[in-house]
Write a protein that holds these residues in place. Structure first.
Motif, PDB file in Angstrom:
ATOM      1  N   LYS A 172       1.657  14.805  -3.781  1.00  0.00           N
ATOM      2  CA  LYS A 172       2.825  13.920  -3.829  1.00  0.00           C
ATOM      3  C   LYS A 172       3.397  13.853  -5.231  1.00  0.00           C
ATOM      4  CE  LYS A 172       1.111  10.374  -1.796  1.00  0.00           C
ATOM      5  NZ  LYS A 172       0.599   9.302  -1.081  1.00  0.00           N
ATOM      6  N   SER A 173       2.581  14.120  -6.233  1.00  0.00           N
ATOM      7  CA  SER A 173       3.046  14.061  -7.612  1.00  0.00           C
ATOM      8  C   SER A 173       2.175  14.999  -8.426  1.00  0.00           C
ATOM      9  CB  SER A 173       2.915  12.636  -8.147  1.00  0.00           C
ATOM     10  OG  SER A 173       1.542  12.310  -8.185  1.00  0.00           O
ATOM     11  N   GLU A 174       2.561  15.212  -9.665  1.00  0.00           N
ATOM     12  CA  GLU A 174       1.754  16.074 -10.533  1.00  0.00           C
ATOM     13  C   GLU A 174       0.378  15.450 -10.740  1.00  0.00           C
ATOM     14  OE1 GLU A 174       4.958  15.685 -11.104  1.00  0.00           O
ATOM     15  OE2 GLU A 174       5.747  17.722 -11.275  1.00  0.00           O
ATOM     16  N   ARG A 175       0.353  14.121 -10.859  1.00  0.00           N
ATOM     17  CA  ARG A 175      -0.909  13.409 -11.067  1.00  0.00           C
ATOM     18  C   ARG A 175      -1.837  13.641  -9.862  1.00  0.00           C
ATOM     19  NH1 ARG A 175      -2.792   8.437  -9.621  1.00  0.00           N
ATOM     20  NH2 ARG A 175      -4.372   7.627 -11.033  1.00  0.00           N
ATOM     21  N   ASP A 371     -14.316  18.171   5.942  1.00  0.00           N
ATOM     22  CA  ASP A 371     -15.367  18.063   4.929  1.00  0.00           C
ATOM     23  C   ASP A 371     -15.128  16.785   4.145  1.00  0.00           C
ATOM     24  OD1 ASP A 371     -13.279  18.637   3.166  1.00  0.00           O
ATOM     25  OD2 ASP A 371     -13.650  20.769   3.341  1.00  0.00           O
ATOM     26  N   ASP A 372     -15.991  16.532   3.163  1.00  0.00           N
ATOM     27  CA  ASP A 372     -15.895  15.279   2.428  1.00  0.00           C
ATOM     28  C   ASP A 372     -14.583  15.152   1.675  1.00  0.00           C
ATOM     29  OD1 ASP A 372     -18.286  14.666   3.388  1.00  0.00           O
ATOM     30  OD2 ASP A 372     -19.399  14.819   1.515  1.00  0.00           O
ATOM     31  N   SER A 373     -14.077  16.271   1.164  1.00  0.00           N
ATOM     32  CA  SER A 373     -12.852  16.143   0.374  1.00  0.00           C
ATOM     33  C   SER A 373     -11.671  15.789   1.279  1.00  0.00           C
ATOM     34  CB  SER A 373     -12.597  17.385  -0.468  1.00  0.00           C
ATOM     35  OG  SER A 373     -12.184  18.430   0.343  1.00  0.00           O
ATOM     36  N   ALA A 374     -11.719  16.217   2.542  1.00  0.00           N
ATOM     37  CA  ALA A 374     -10.658  15.809   3.470  1.00  0.00           C
ATOM     38  C   ALA A 374     -10.780  14.306   3.727  1.00  0.00           C
ATOM     39  CB  ALA A 374     -10.761  16.579   4.773  1.00  0.00           C
ATOM     40  N   GLY A 375     -12.032  13.814   3.760  1.00  0.00           N
ATOM     41  CA  GLY A 375     -12.254  12.372   3.911  1.00  0.00           C
ATOM     42  C   GLY A 375     -11.645  11.631   2.730  1.00  0.00           C
ATOM     43  N   ASP A 376     -11.858  12.164   1.523  1.00  0.00           N
ATOM     44  CA  ASP A 376     -11.268  11.539   0.333  1.00  0.00           C
ATOM     45  C   ASP A 376      -9.755  11.500   0.439  1.00  0.00           C
ATOM     46  OD1 ASP A 376     -13.757  11.314  -0.656  1.00  0.00           O
ATOM     47  OD2 ASP A 376     -13.577  12.877  -2.181  1.00  0.00           O
ATOM     48  N   ARG A 377      -9.231  12.577   0.983  1.00  0.00           N
ATOM     49  CA  ARG A 377      -7.770  12.686   1.120  1.00  0.00           C
ATOM     50  C   ARG A 377      -7.266  11.576   2.057  1.00  0.00           C
ATOM     51  NH1 ARG A 377      -4.064  14.115  -1.666  1.00  0.00           N
ATOM     52  NH2 ARG A 377      -2.124  14.222  -0.521  1.00  0.00           N
ATOM     53  N   LEU A 378      -8.002  11.400   3.170  1.00  0.00           N
ATOM     54  CA  LEU A 378      -7.602  10.367   4.129  1.00  0.00           C
ATOM     55  C   LEU A 378      -7.617   9.003   3.445  1.00  0.00           C
ATOM     56  CD1 LEU A 378      -6.926   9.549   7.076  1.00  0.00           C
ATOM     57  CD2 LEU A 378      -9.363   9.263   7.455  1.00  0.00           C
ATOM     58  N   VAL A 379      -8.671   8.750   2.671  1.00  0.00           N
ATOM     59  CA  VAL A 379      -8.773   7.456   1.980  1.00  0.00           C
ATOM     60  C   VAL A 379      -7.593   7.285   1.026  1.00  0.00           C
ATOM     61  CG1 VAL A 379     -10.125   6.179   0.275  1.00  0.00           C
ATOM     62  CG2 VAL A 379     -11.271   7.283   2.174  1.00  0.00           C
ATOM     63  N   ARG A 380      -7.217   8.355   0.334  1.00  0.00           N
ATOM     64  CA  ARG A 380      -6.122   8.224  -0.628  1.00  0.00           C
ATOM     65  C   ARG A 380      -4.790   8.016   0.073  1.00  0.00           C
ATOM     66  NH1 ARG A 380      -7.795  12.497  -3.828  1.00  0.00           N
ATOM     67  NH2 ARG A 380      -5.687  13.240  -4.139  1.00  0.00           N
ATOM     68  N   GLU A 381      -4.592   8.745   1.179  1.00  0.00           N
ATOM     69  CA  GLU A 381      -3.350   8.569   1.944  1.00  0.00           C
ATOM     70  C   GLU A 381      -3.261   7.122   2.431  1.00  0.00           C
ATOM     71  OE1 GLU A 381      -0.825  10.593   2.659  1.00  0.00           O
ATOM     72  OE2 GLU A 381      -1.678  12.194   1.449  1.00  0.00           O
ATOM     73  N   PHE A 382      -4.399   6.627   2.913  1.00  0.00           N
ATOM     74  CA  PHE A 382      -4.401   5.271   3.451  1.00  0.00           C
ATOM     75  C   PHE A 382      -4.201   4.261   2.328  1.00  0.00           C
ATOM     76  CE2 PHE A 382      -6.568   1.439   5.097  1.00  0.00           C
ATOM     77  CZ  PHE A 382      -5.795   1.252   6.225  1.00  0.00           C
ATOM     78  N   ALA A 384      -2.451   4.567  -0.204  1.00  0.00           N
ATOM     79  CA  ALA A 384      -1.041   4.511  -0.591  1.00  0.00           C
ATOM     80  C   ALA A 384      -0.309   3.472   0.275  1.00  0.00           C
ATOM     81  CB  ALA A 384      -0.398   5.879  -0.444  1.00  0.00           C
ATOM     82  N   LEU A 385      -0.751   3.324   1.538  1.00  0.00           N
ATOM     83  CA  LEU A 385      -0.157   2.296   2.412  1.00  0.00           C
ATOM     84  C   LEU A 385      -0.615   0.914   1.956  1.00  0.00           C
ATOM     85  CD1 LEU A 385      -0.857   3.613   6.031  1.00  0.00           C
ATOM     86  CD2 LEU A 385       1.324   3.570   4.851  1.00  0.00           C
ATOM     87  N   VAL A 386      -1.909   0.856   1.647  1.00  0.00           N
ATOM     88  CA  VAL A 386      -2.538  -0.420   1.314  1.00  0.00           C
ATOM     89  C   VAL A 386      -1.964  -1.000   0.016  1.00  0.00           C
ATOM     90  CG1 VAL A 386      -4.724  -1.332   0.448  1.00  0.00           C
ATOM     91  CG2 VAL A 386      -4.685   0.006   2.533  1.00  0.00           C
ATOM     92  N   GLU A 387      -1.710  -0.120  -0.961  1.00  0.00           N
ATOM     93  CA  GLU A 387      -1.344  -0.655  -2.272  1.00  0.00           C
ATOM     94  C   GLU A 387       0.024  -1.324  -2.275  1.00  0.00           C
ATOM     95  OE1 GLU A 387      -1.754   2.523  -5.016  1.00  0.00           O
ATOM     96  OE2 GLU A 387       0.123   3.488  -4.455  1.00  0.00           O
ATOM     97  N   THR A 388       0.804  -1.113  -1.207  1.00  0.00           N
ATOM     98  CA  THR A 388       2.101  -1.795  -1.153  1.00  0.00           C
ATOM     99  C   THR A 388       1.910  -3.299  -0.911  1.00  0.00           C
ATOM    100  OG1 THR A 388       2.258  -1.361   1.195  1.00  0.00           O
ATOM    101  CG2 THR A 388       3.308   0.249  -0.277  1.00  0.00           C
ATOM    102  N   ARG A 389       0.717  -3.698  -0.406  1.00  0.00           N
ATOM    103  CA  ARG A 389       0.499  -5.123  -0.114  1.00  0.00           C
ATOM    104  C   ARG A 389      -0.070  -5.848  -1.337  1.00  0.00           C
ATOM    105  NH1 ARG A 389       1.139  -6.929   5.022  1.00  0.00           N
ATOM    106  NH2 ARG A 389       1.252  -8.861   3.824  1.00  0.00           N
TER     107      ARG A 389
END
Ligand code: C2E
Ligand code: CA
Ligand code: CA
Length: 743
Positions: A172-175, A371-382, A384-389
């Motif tokens: 989503k970004s360079e970071r 794999d675990d890194s896909a799990g990490d990805r899911l957590v990060r995607e989620f 991004a939704l959570v941090e709006t609250r």
């Protein structure tokens, strides 16, 4: 700096005064012009792209591009507006003509969409990767690698153009791209050098190195709204003027040389207004002013950079302690501190405080399937939704758990409503490596002061509530005292082990009725354990304990032995009866276990069905597939249990050639009342038939549901309506009962 020195050498103070007055007048005129109906030009860019463009701490747009654009706008007499936001969105807005000028790398593809100004800079890209990974002199040697690059970025387009076997991982970004490298989701990140270096040093991403010389040199220019071609000439003429005067050069020195931007943020504005103020006040010491400005700038720069070093270091240390590195959200420690502050503030106030915890319970499944890194990805995607609250002080507590703090809660109902709304808004489909994942959420809550009186107790109790909700499949549960950890559980686990070793487990048989044969043709074998002190313990509890504590295979072996015993009894009574045995997720991954099953059921292979769930298949698919194939070769039937509750992936259905598909009782239960369940059952039956499998409906509880399933073409019915599971002491008692079953 060079231009300043030249300027100082060639001016006298009288001339300076006149120039200053002239500048002042011109500046006033330019500021008034747009108000009188002059042109308005909207600058667009990515929301955080330092040192090129970004929102500075004072909330104002800042950076090299902004400084150049301001000069262009001043020269052309435009009124300006700024919009920094999501990069893909901004590019769309430029195409639609909603923003007018967006700085970006020039490429052939982009030239087809927008006009471009003359270049304002030349920049190159670098490959960032983990220390120790091979370095690459150019991009053509990256075949087979996973490269992270920002969606819609120049680097992404250029990687695609290479037309090589490179897996481009969209960030989503360079970071985000760099974080993917740190989390092992990508091998390298391809980023503009300025941006990548700044993120690397700013965030102290450990273990990341620059693994290429400069690659992908590209010119950087203003892309211009295709609906406003007249802007091109104006921008170019201002850029030429800035080049001639050395201003472009000095701006790029100011912003783009290493450490340039930190000391210059804000000081360029300050310098400009300082010049004007001095000109108005005295109109005399222009050359002197430049001298002092340069000196002042140096001192201010030095002080600022020392201060900012200290500030930065403190901030980083604090962040390390308080922030979760995967999501960037506050961690558990900081969350509990927030809760404690909130509890202290709520004393004497009317409202209550509640802690809510939401769990992503398909995280394990994603980790199993991918794999675990896909799990990490899911957590990060989620996240991004959570941090709006931000109103709920969201935090990441690890293992798929997210914490929220609710203040001013009037009562339990109010808390329930608010938490349920939150869960509803967070239940969204998220994309992980191109797979659309529907987030399965459960929530737990505890309220102060009813449930606990301290922040850490409140937190622990909300966690117990969410764990219970997850286990029971409930969407939201409040803490109750019955959820307190049972100190007897450890004892129970040890008792279970002893019961298994002593052969004290028993099995119930639940009849399965064939619609076409109009009789019971088999039975599912369901485990039963009676604790000497506490009585019957539900299998869904103790099977999990055995799985978690590594002795599930003892149960499977005992089950298979029991099935063999039963089948031999049926045989001796000259009866055909299929026996279905439930396997656990790990069983099929074990070659030794499969060897033992094949060996111990040798005489009864064709009467044996093994029930497995989709998640069992998803661990090490190829290995499991090999073992399933060995069992099928022997003639053992394989049944897909709990169909509809997992991913119901067509891929698995086709790959494994199931003999039987069991529609989960959750969909069968309300089939007569819930249309959605009816449709799901029908689709599953049709699909099963198309794949050549027998379709079994489990959990058939009434006549109406049974008739409906028969009309839908279901082959076998199982459930309380046909017969409850019973422990069979003597088959001669069981057989007449099941023989009497007729629909
Ligand atoms: P399952 O394989 O889905 O088994 C069916 C469950 O549904 C059984 O629960 C059964 O008693 C229940 N059931 C049957 N008909 C009806 C009905 O009409 N309505 C309702 N509401 N429920 C019905 P049980 O016996 O408590 O078993 C629970 C789970 O424990 C099983 O779910 C299975 O996953 C696991 N299990 C049972 N025996 C074994 C075993 O020997 N080994 C392993 N690994 N797991 C087992
Ligand atoms: Ca089953
Ligand atoms: Ca089942």
């Amino acid at each position: 700096m060079t231009s300043v020195m030249k300027f100082r050498a060639s001016t006298s103070s009288a001339l300076t005064a006149r120039i200053a007055l002239f500048l002042l007048c011109m500046s006033a005129v330019f500021k008034v012009l747009p108000v009188l109906g002059g042109t308005e030009v909207k600058f667009g860019g990515s929301h955080h792209y330092p040192p090129f463009h970004y929102y500075a701490q004072d909330g104002q747009p800042s950076g090299f591009d902004v400084a150049v654009f301001q000069q262009v706008a001043d020269a052309a007499g435009w009124a300006t507006r700024y919009k920094l936001g999501d990069w893909s969105e901004i590019q769309n807005e430029l195409k639609e003509g909603l923003v007018d000028i967006v700085p970006m790398f020039v490429s052939d593809g982009r030239k087809e969409k927008y006009f471009f100004s003359n270049p304002i800079n030349v920049e190159y890209h670098l490959l960032f990767g983990p220390l120790g990974l091979s370095s690459h002199n150019d991009l053509t040697s990256l075949a087979g690698r996973r490269i992270a690059a920002e969606i819609g970025a120049f680097a992404t387009a250029e990687l695609q153009r290479l037309d090589q076997d490179i897996e481009i991982i969209s960030a989503k970004s360079e970071r985000d791209a760099l974080l993917m490298v740190t989390h092992g989701e990508a091998d390298y990140a391809l980023l503009p050098s300025q941006i990548g270096r700044r993120i690397l040093t700013g965030e102290e991403l450990e273990g990341i190195a620059i693994l290429s010389p400069p690659v992908l040199p590209a010119t950087y220019a203003f892309a211009i709204n295709p609906k406003r071609p007249e802007l091109v000439a104006q921008v170019n003429s201002a850029i030429e003027q800035m080049q001639r005067s050395g201003q472009l050069y000095s701006l790029s020195n100011q912003w783009l040389l290493p450490n340039g931007a930190e000391t210059s943020i804000g000081s360029s504005q300050f310098g400009k207004w300082f010049v004007l103020a001095l000109a108005v006040l005295c109109g005399l010491m222009f050359a002197g002013f430049w001298y002092y400005r340069v000196q002042f700038g140096r001192i201010q720069g030095a002080l600022l950079s020392r201060d900012s070093l200290v500030r930065d270091a403190t901030r980083k240390i604090k962040n390390l302690y308080n922030t979760d590195t995967l999501t960037g959200l506050p961690n558990r420690k900081r969350f509990i501190r927030h809760v404690a502050v909130s509890l202290a503030q709520s004393v004497g106030q009317n409202g209550n405080v509640a802690v809510g915890i939401v769990t992503l319970h398909n995280l394990d499944t994603i980790q199993d399937i991918l794999d675990d890194s896909a799990g990490d990805r899911l957590v990060r995607e989620f996240s991004a939704l959570v941090e709006t609250r931000t109103d709920l002080h969201p935090a990441y507590l690890g293992q798929g758990l997210f914490g929220f703090l609710f203040t001013s809660i009037s009562d339990r109902n109010d808390a329930f409503r608010k938490m349920q709304n939150l869960i509803t808004t967070l239940s969204q489909d998220l994309s992980v490596r191109g797979i659309l994942v529907h987030t399965q959420l459960s929530g737990g809550m505890a309220i102060y002061p009813v449930d606990a009186e301290s922040a850490s107790d409140l937190f622990q109790r909300a966690k117990l509530a969410v764990n219970n909700a997850r286990k029971s499949g409930a969407q939201l549960l409040f803490f109750t005292s019955s959820m307190q950890p049972d100190p007897q559980k450890l004892q129970l686990i040890s008792d279970l082990k002893m019961s298994i070793a002593a052969g004290e487990l028993s099995w119930a048989l639940q009849p399965q009725y064939s619609v076409s044969a109009r009789k019971v043709i088999g039975a599912e074998m369901l485990i039963r354990w009676k604790h000497p002190e506490y009585g019957w313990v539900p299998p869904c509890d103790f099977i999990v304990w055995a799985e978690q504590n590594g002795f599930i295979q003892d149960i499977t072996e005992a089950a298979v032995a029991n099935a063999s015993k039963l089948m031999s009894q049926f045989k001796s009574l000259n009866r055909d009866c299929r026996i279905s045995v439930n396997l656990s997720a790990n069983d099929l991954a074990s070659d030794a276990m499969v060897d033992r099953i094949i060996a111990s059921t040798r005489e009864y292979w064709s009467s044996l069905t093994l029930e497995i769930t989709e998640t069992a298949l998803m661990r090490d698919v190829q290995h499991v597939a090999k073992n399933v194939e060995r069992l099928k070769q022997a003639g053992v039937h394989i049944s897909l249990d709990d169909y509809g509750t997992g991913y119901s992936s067509l891929e698995y259905l086709q790959a494994f050639h199931f003999d039987e598909i069991k529609i989960d009782r959750m969909f069968v239960k309300d089939i007569a009342r819930v249309e959605r369940n009816r449709k799901l059952a029908q689709v599953s039956i049709d699909l099963g038939h198309q794949l050549g499998a027998i379709v079994v409906a489990e959990g058939v509880e009434d006549n109406e549901s049974a008739n409906m399933l028969i009309d839908m073409g279901c082959d076998v019915l199982q459930g309380y309506f046909i017969g409850k599971p019973v422990i069979v002491d003597d088959l001669e008692d069981y057989l007449p009962v099941v023989d009497a079953i007729r629909l």
